[in-house]
Motif scaffolding. Structure first.
Motif, PDB file in Angstrom:
ATOM      1  N   TRP A 111       0.832  -1.195   0.000  1.00 32.66           N
ATOM      2  CA  TRP A 111       0.000   0.000   0.000  1.00 32.66           C
ATOM      3  C   TRP A 111       0.871   1.252   0.000  1.00 32.66           C
ATOM      4  N   ASN A 112       0.460   2.246  -0.767  1.00 34.94           N
ATOM      5  CA  ASN A 112       1.107   3.560  -0.775  1.00 34.94           C
ATOM      6  C   ASN A 112       0.028   4.611  -0.565  1.00 34.94           C
ATOM      7  N   SER A 113       0.443   5.757  -0.051  1.00 36.96           N
ATOM      8  CA  SER A 113      -0.502   6.837   0.233  1.00 36.96           C
ATOM      9  C   SER A 113      -0.116   8.107  -0.510  1.00 36.96           C
ATOM     10  N   ILE A 114      -1.158   8.862  -0.863  1.00 38.78           N
ATOM     11  CA  ILE A 114      -0.968  10.158  -1.503  1.00 38.78           C
ATOM     12  C   ILE A 114      -1.903  11.145  -0.824  1.00 38.78           C
ATOM     13  N   ALA A 115      -1.349  12.235  -0.291  1.00 33.87           N
ATOM     14  CA  ALA A 115      -2.168  13.288   0.318  1.00 33.87           C
ATOM     15  C   ALA A 115      -2.782  14.114  -0.814  1.00 33.87           C
ATOM     16  N   LEU A 116      -4.115  14.252  -0.787  1.00 30.47           N
ATOM     17  CA  LEU A 116      -4.834  15.009  -1.813  1.00 30.47           C
ATOM     18  C   LEU A 116      -5.469  16.248  -1.191  1.00 30.47           C
ATOM     19  N   MET A 117      -5.471  17.346  -1.923  1.00 31.09           N
ATOM     20  CA  MET A 117      -6.027  18.598  -1.427  1.00 31.09           C
ATOM     21  C   MET A 117      -7.261  19.020  -2.218  1.00 31.09           C
ATOM     22  N   GLY A 118      -8.170  18.068  -2.437  1.00 26.44           N
ATOM     23  CA  GLY A 118      -9.439  18.369  -3.085  1.00 26.44           C
ATOM     24  C   GLY A 118      -9.368  18.344  -4.598  1.00 26.44           C
ATOM     25  N   GLY A 119     -10.461  17.922  -5.214  1.00 31.24           N
ATOM     26  CA  GLY A 119     -10.526  17.879  -6.667  1.00 31.24           C
ATOM     27  C   GLY A 119     -11.646  16.965  -7.124  1.00 31.24           C
ATOM     28  N   PHE A 120     -11.382  16.202  -8.193  1.00 31.28           N
ATOM     29  CA  PHE A 120     -12.369  15.302  -8.772  1.00 31.28           C
ATOM     30  C   PHE A 120     -11.699  14.014  -9.213  1.00 31.28           C
ATOM     31  N   ALA A 121     -12.475  12.928  -9.271  1.00 34.86           N
ATOM     32  CA  ALA A 121     -11.977  11.653  -9.782  1.00 34.86           C
ATOM     33  C   ALA A 121     -12.993  11.085 -10.756  1.00 34.86           C
ATOM     34  N   GLU A 122     -12.479  10.466 -11.799  1.00 34.88           N
ATOM     35  CA  GLU A 122     -13.315   9.801 -12.790  1.00 34.88           C
ATOM     36  C   GLU A 122     -12.866   8.347 -12.879  1.00 34.88           C
ATOM     37  N   VAL A 123     -13.819   7.449 -12.852  1.00 36.55           N
ATOM     38  CA  VAL A 123     -13.563   6.020 -13.038  1.00 36.55           C
ATOM     39  C   VAL A 123     -14.271   5.621 -14.327  1.00 36.55           C
ATOM     40  N   ASP A 124     -13.509   5.025 -15.266  1.00 34.59           N
ATOM     41  CA  ASP A 124     -14.101   4.601 -16.533  1.00 34.59           C
ATOM     42  C   ASP A 124     -13.240   3.506 -17.150  1.00 34.59           C
ATOM     43  N   SER A 125     -13.826   2.347 -17.387  1.00 35.49           N
ATOM     44  CA  SER A 125     -13.140   1.227 -18.054  1.00 35.49           C
ATOM     45  C   SER A 125     -11.811   0.885 -17.396  1.00 35.49           C
ATOM     46  N   ASP A 126     -11.809   0.660 -16.085  1.00 37.98           N
ATOM     47  CA  ASP A 126     -10.615   0.302 -15.311  1.00 37.98           C
ATOM     48  C   ASP A 126      -9.522   1.373 -15.354  1.00 37.98           C
ATOM     49  N   GLU A 127      -9.913   2.599 -15.648  1.00 40.42           N
ATOM     50  CA  GLU A 127      -8.992   3.738 -15.573  1.00 40.42           C
ATOM     51  C   GLU A 127      -9.529   4.710 -14.535  1.00 40.42           C
ATOM     52  N   VAL A 128      -8.667   5.087 -13.594  1.00 35.29           N
ATOM     53  CA  VAL A 128      -9.028   6.040 -12.547  1.00 35.29           C
ATOM     54  C   VAL A 128      -8.165   7.277 -12.761  1.00 35.29           C
ATOM     55  N   THR A 129      -8.809   8.397 -13.023  1.00 31.80           N
ATOM     56  CA  THR A 129      -8.095   9.657 -13.213  1.00 31.80           C
ATOM     57  C   THR A 129      -8.513  10.594 -12.091  1.00 31.80           C
ATOM     58  N   VAL A 130      -7.525  11.074 -11.345  1.00 30.54           N
ATOM     59  CA  VAL A 130      -7.772  11.954 -10.207  1.00 30.54           C
ATOM     60  C   VAL A 130      -7.135  13.306 -10.515  1.00 30.54           C
ATOM     61  N   LEU A 131      -7.964  14.339 -10.599  1.00 28.35           N
ATOM     62  CA  LEU A 131      -7.502  15.704 -10.854  1.00 28.35           C
ATOM     63  C   LEU A 131      -7.658  16.492  -9.557  1.00 28.35           C
ATOM     64  N   VAL A 132      -6.550  16.964  -9.000  1.00 27.16           N
ATOM     65  CA  VAL A 132      -6.588  17.623  -7.698  1.00 27.16           C
ATOM     66  C   VAL A 132      -5.872  18.968  -7.722  1.00 27.16           C
ATOM     67  N   ASN A 133      -6.193  19.785  -6.720  1.00 29.36           N
ATOM     68  CA  ASN A 133      -5.563  21.091  -6.589  1.00 29.36           C
ATOM     69  C   ASN A 133      -4.086  20.961  -6.228  1.00 29.36           C
ATOM     70  N   LYS A 134      -3.773  19.959  -5.395  1.00 29.29           N
ATOM     71  CA  LYS A 134      -2.408  19.713  -4.948  1.00 29.29           C
ATOM     72  C   LYS A 134      -2.344  18.291  -4.420  1.00 29.29           C
ATOM     73  N   ALA A 135      -1.188  17.642  -4.559  1.00 25.17           N
ATOM     74  CA  ALA A 135      -1.020  16.280  -4.052  1.00 25.17           C
ATOM     75  C   ALA A 135       0.447  16.036  -3.733  1.00 25.17           C
ATOM     76  N   GLU A 136       0.673  15.137  -2.759  1.00 22.51           N
ATOM     77  CA  GLU A 136       2.035  14.750  -2.380  1.00 22.51           C
ATOM     78  C   GLU A 136       2.063  13.259  -2.076  1.00 22.51           C
ATOM     79  N   LEU A 137       3.074  12.586  -2.592  1.00 22.89           N
ATOM     80  CA  LEU A 137       3.272  11.186  -2.240  1.00 22.89           C
ATOM     81  C   LEU A 137       3.623  11.096  -0.764  1.00 22.89           C
ATOM     82  N   GLY A 138       2.998  10.172  -0.052  1.00 20.36           N
ATOM     83  CA  GLY A 138       3.281  10.003   1.368  1.00 20.36           C
ATOM     84  C   GLY A 138       4.742   9.739   1.644  1.00 20.36           C
ATOM     85  N   SER A 139       5.404   9.011   0.741  1.00 17.86           N
ATOM     86  CA  SER A 139       6.818   8.668   0.922  1.00 17.86           C
ATOM     87  C   SER A 139       7.738   9.885   0.807  1.00 17.86           C
ATOM     88  N   SER A 140       7.248  10.985   0.230  1.00 21.82           N
ATOM     89  CA  SER A 140       8.088  12.177   0.082  1.00 21.82           C
ATOM     90  C   SER A 140       7.815  13.238   1.160  1.00 21.82           C
TER      91      SER A 140
END
Length: 136
Positions: free
Chosen positions: A57-86
């Motif tokens: 498991w990995n984590s990503i901090a998200l700061m709000g936005g939208f997500a679309e799921v379509d045909s096994d593709e997940v697209t997440v558009l956010v204002n800001k994001a950071e990988l938990g590992s960084s």
């Protein structure tokens, strides 16, 4: 079969790869996404996206936005994001404590722009702290 996950912020491509499972922090609660999920569009809250790939498991901090799921593709558009590992876990914890104190200091005061901003900073600090701890 796996999902294709893309997490995009205005200034960077945060994640682009395969995933076995994705858990999104939607505005209506946590959403689990597996292969074959129905197509959907949802608003994303400030929180932690969790992604399972290759058994870990990995984590990503998200700061709000939208997500679309379509045909096994997940697209997440956010204002800001950071990988938990960084994220520096100690700095994230300190930021969370500072934001908690700021919000507590405004308790009992009437609603104001400063109070809303302090609450938003607390939510973002919490997400960063949770993502950094999940990366351990």
């Amino acid at each position: 079969m796996s999902l294709t996950l893309r997490v995009l912020a205005p200034d960077q491509n945060v994640f682009d790869g395969s995933a076995d499972e994705v858990i999104l922090p939607s505005t209506t609660g946590q959403l689990g996404i597996l292969t074959g999920h129905i197509s959907m569009l949802t608003a994303i809250d400030v929180g932690v996206l969790r992604v399972r790939a290759n058994g870990s498991w990995n984590s990503i901090a998200l700061m709000g936005g939208f997500a679309e799921v379509d045909s096994d593709e997940v697209t997440v558009l956010v204002n800001k994001a950071e990988l938990g590992s960084s994220i520096d876990a100690n700095a994230a914890e300190a930021d969370f404590q500072k934001a908690t104190s700021a919000v507590a200091g405004m308790e009992g005061q009437p609603a104001s722009a400063e109070k809303v901003k302090a609450q938003q900073q607390l939510n973002e600090a919490r997400a960063r702290m949770q993502a950094s701890k999940s990366a351990d």
